[in-house]
Write a protein that holds these residues in place. Structure first.
Motif, short mmCIF file in Angstrom:
data_model
loop_
_atom_site.label_atom_id
_atom_site.label_comp_id
_atom_site.label_asym_id
_atom_site.label_seq_id
_atom_site.Cartn_x
_atom_site.Cartn_y
_atom_site.Cartn_z
N THR A 117 -7.97 -7.30 5.19
CA THR A 117 -7.96 -6.14 4.30
C THR A 117 -9.20 -6.11 3.43
OG1 THR A 117 -5.54 -6.19 4.28
CG2 THR A 117 -6.63 -4.93 2.54
N GLU A 118 -9.59 -7.25 2.92
CA GLU A 118 -10.77 -7.31 2.06
C GLU A 118 -12.03 -6.93 2.81
OE1 GLU A 118 -10.47 -11.28 0.66
OE2 GLU A 118 -9.14 -10.78 -1.02
N ALA A 119 -12.10 -7.35 4.07
CA ALA A 119 -13.26 -6.97 4.88
C ALA A 119 -13.29 -5.46 5.11
CB ALA A 119 -13.21 -7.70 6.22
N ALA A 120 -12.12 -4.87 5.35
CA ALA A 120 -12.06 -3.42 5.54
C ALA A 120 -12.44 -2.69 4.26
CB ALA A 120 -10.66 -3.02 5.99
N MET A 121 -12.01 -3.21 3.12
CA MET A 121 -12.38 -2.61 1.84
C MET A 121 -13.87 -2.73 1.60
SD MET A 121 -9.16 -3.95 -0.48
CE MET A 121 -9.83 -3.24 -1.99
N ALA A 122 -14.46 -3.86 2.04
CA ALA A 122 -15.90 -4.03 1.88
C ALA A 122 -16.67 -3.00 2.69
CB ALA A 122 -16.31 -5.43 2.31
N LEU A 123 -16.07 -2.55 3.81
CA LEU A 123 -16.69 -1.51 4.63
C LEU A 123 -16.44 -0.11 4.09
CD1 LEU A 123 -15.97 -2.86 8.21
CD2 LEU A 123 -18.20 -2.64 7.13
N GLY A 124 -15.63 0.00 3.06
CA GLY A 124 -15.36 1.29 2.46
C GLY A 124 -14.23 2.07 3.07
N LEU A 125 -13.38 1.45 3.87
CA LEU A 125 -12.26 2.15 4.49
C LEU A 125 -11.21 2.50 3.44
CD1 LEU A 125 -11.68 0.17 7.80
CD2 LEU A 125 -12.67 2.42 7.54
N HIS A 126 -10.68 3.71 3.52
CA HIS A 126 -9.60 4.09 2.62
C HIS A 126 -8.28 3.53 3.15
CE1 HIS A 126 -8.63 7.25 5.55
NE2 HIS A 126 -9.90 7.57 5.52
N TYR A 127 -7.20 3.72 2.37
CA TYR A 127 -5.93 3.05 2.65
C TYR A 127 -5.39 3.38 4.03
CZ TYR A 127 -0.98 1.83 2.30
OH TYR A 127 0.28 1.31 2.54
N SER A 128 -5.36 4.67 4.38
CA SER A 128 -4.77 5.05 5.67
C SER A 128 -5.56 4.48 6.83
CB SER A 128 -4.70 6.58 5.78
OG SER A 128 -5.99 7.15 5.68
N ALA A 129 -6.88 4.47 6.74
CA ALA A 129 -7.70 3.90 7.81
C ALA A 129 -7.53 2.39 7.90
CB ALA A 129 -9.17 4.25 7.58
N ARG A 130 -7.41 1.72 6.75
CA ARG A 130 -7.20 0.27 6.76
C ARG A 130 -5.90 -0.08 7.45
NH1 ARG A 130 -8.52 0.38 1.19
NH2 ARG A 130 -6.38 -0.22 0.68
N MET A 131 -4.84 0.65 7.12
CA MET A 131 -3.54 0.35 7.70
C MET A 131 -3.51 0.69 9.19
SD MET A 131 -1.91 -1.02 5.26
CE MET A 131 -0.32 -1.14 6.02
N ARG A 132 -4.07 1.84 9.57
CA ARG A 132 -4.00 2.30 10.96
C ARG A 132 -4.88 1.47 11.88
NH1 ARG A 132 -5.33 7.05 10.02
NH2 ARG A 132 -7.54 6.93 10.54
N ASP A 133 -6.08 1.13 11.44
CA ASP A 133 -7.05 0.50 12.34
C ASP A 133 -7.14 -1.02 12.18
OD1 ASP A 133 -7.73 3.00 13.33
OD2 ASP A 133 -9.26 3.33 11.79
N ILE A 134 -6.74 -1.56 11.04
CA ILE A 134 -6.93 -2.99 10.79
C ILE A 134 -5.61 -3.72 10.67
CG2 ILE A 134 -7.99 -4.70 9.28
CD1 ILE A 134 -10.00 -2.88 10.68
N VAL A 135 -4.75 -3.29 9.75
CA VAL A 135 -3.57 -4.08 9.40
C VAL A 135 -2.43 -3.88 10.39
CG1 VAL A 135 -1.83 -4.51 7.61
CG2 VAL A 135 -4.20 -4.07 6.95
#
Length: 301
Positions: A117-135
């Motif tokens: 999650t922290e890596a996704a946040m470092a890339l600037g992904l918003h919540y929905s994109a983090r959950m859908r594509d990463i988590v």
């Protein structure tokens, strides 16, 4: 003349089996949909919302399913909302499943290493994109064995639908048994039908759990089990990440892993995939990253 168990009686059991399968599918699909919402709300980070969802889960996990079905069918009728037996039990099983599956998936979401999650946040992904594509893709893999196990319990739990007069497999067996006076034979057939439904799912769930337990990669969820199986490996969760290097995750002190991570990032930068990613999600060009992270011991210099 007392009827014996024959083709008509077996056909009646098959019709009950059909209703069992249909009820299970409706409840499981509805429970999965609502359970995903419950899991996301349970992990949204807002204290008030999380407490409300926790109370919802507590109510349905802390009361008998039989009581819940009784309340849905008879309670709503007292309020003037008369439902058929199938609709009532489908609603009851769905809300019950949403509570259990929501809690299963909540645990799976929280089991995904925080570095992802922290890596996704470092890339600037918003919540929905983090959950859908990463988590969520990783959480689904973690939750799959427990979800399959709950599906097996749901199939067997549909026998409680008889409380409101719904004729599923177990109720059909009771009716045939009362007509033929052959309970051992009838319920032996009923048990065999439940076994044919449940055992392949249980076997599949066990296989999936065994396969996922061997996954090391970016998930360090099974270090104790790996150490117990092969203590000579000395496995430890050593995943770290840095926001300076595209949020890449690497393993501490392992040059091969770090070289692979560097090559991967260089590849997606050169073939344009990283630029396409930024254009789609950040609506911005790719920022300038260093070729490696100076002074950081777990990256390739």
């Amino acid at each position: 003349m007392t009827p014996h168990f024959g083709v008509p009686e077996f056909g009646f059991l098959l019709r009950g089996l059909q209703w069992t399968v249909l009820l299970t599918l409706v409840a499981f699909v509805g429970g999965c949909t609502a359970g995903l919402v419950v899991a996301l709300l349970r992990t949204c980070g807002r204290t008030t919302v999380e407490w409300i969802v926790r109370i919802y889960i507590g109510i349905f996990q802390g009361t008998p399913l039989l009581l819940q079905l009784f309340v849905v069918y008879y309670g709503l009728a007292l309020l003037g909302l008369k439902l058929s037996a199938f609709v009532a039990v489908a609603i009851g099983f769905t809300v019950n499943a949403s509570a259990f599956l929501g809690e299963i998936w909540r645990g799976a979401i929280q089991a995904v290493p925080r570095g992802q999650t922290e890596a996704a946040m470092a890339l600037g992904l918003h919540y929905s994109a983090r959950m859908r594509d990463i988590v969520l893709p990783q959480a689904i893999r973690i939750a799959l064995p427990a979800t399959i196990g709950y599906l097996v319990q749901l199939i067997k739990g549909t026998s409680l639908a008889a409380i409101v007069g719904f004729i599923e497999l177990a109720r059909a067996g009771q009716i045939v048994s009362n007509q033929t006076y052959q309970p051992l034979l009838v319920f032996g057939v009923v048990g065999a039908m439940y076994f044919i439904l449940c055992w392949p799912l249980s076997w599949w769930g066990s296989r999936m759990e065994a396969r996922l337990a061997l996954a090391v990669g970016a998930n360090s969820f099974y270090p104790q089990r790996l150490n117990a199986a092969k203590p000579e490996l000395g496995f430890e969760p050593k995943l770290h990440f840095t926001a300076l290097y595209n949020g890449a995750c690497t393993r501490l002190g392992e040059k091969e892993w770090n070289e692979t991570a560097n090559k991967f990032v260089d590849q997606i930068k050169s073939n344009g995939k990283l630029a396409a990613f930024y254009a789609k999600w950040m609506k911005a060009p790719v920022p300038v990253f260093p070729d490696s992270v100076p002074g950081v011991p777990f990256t390739v210099q």
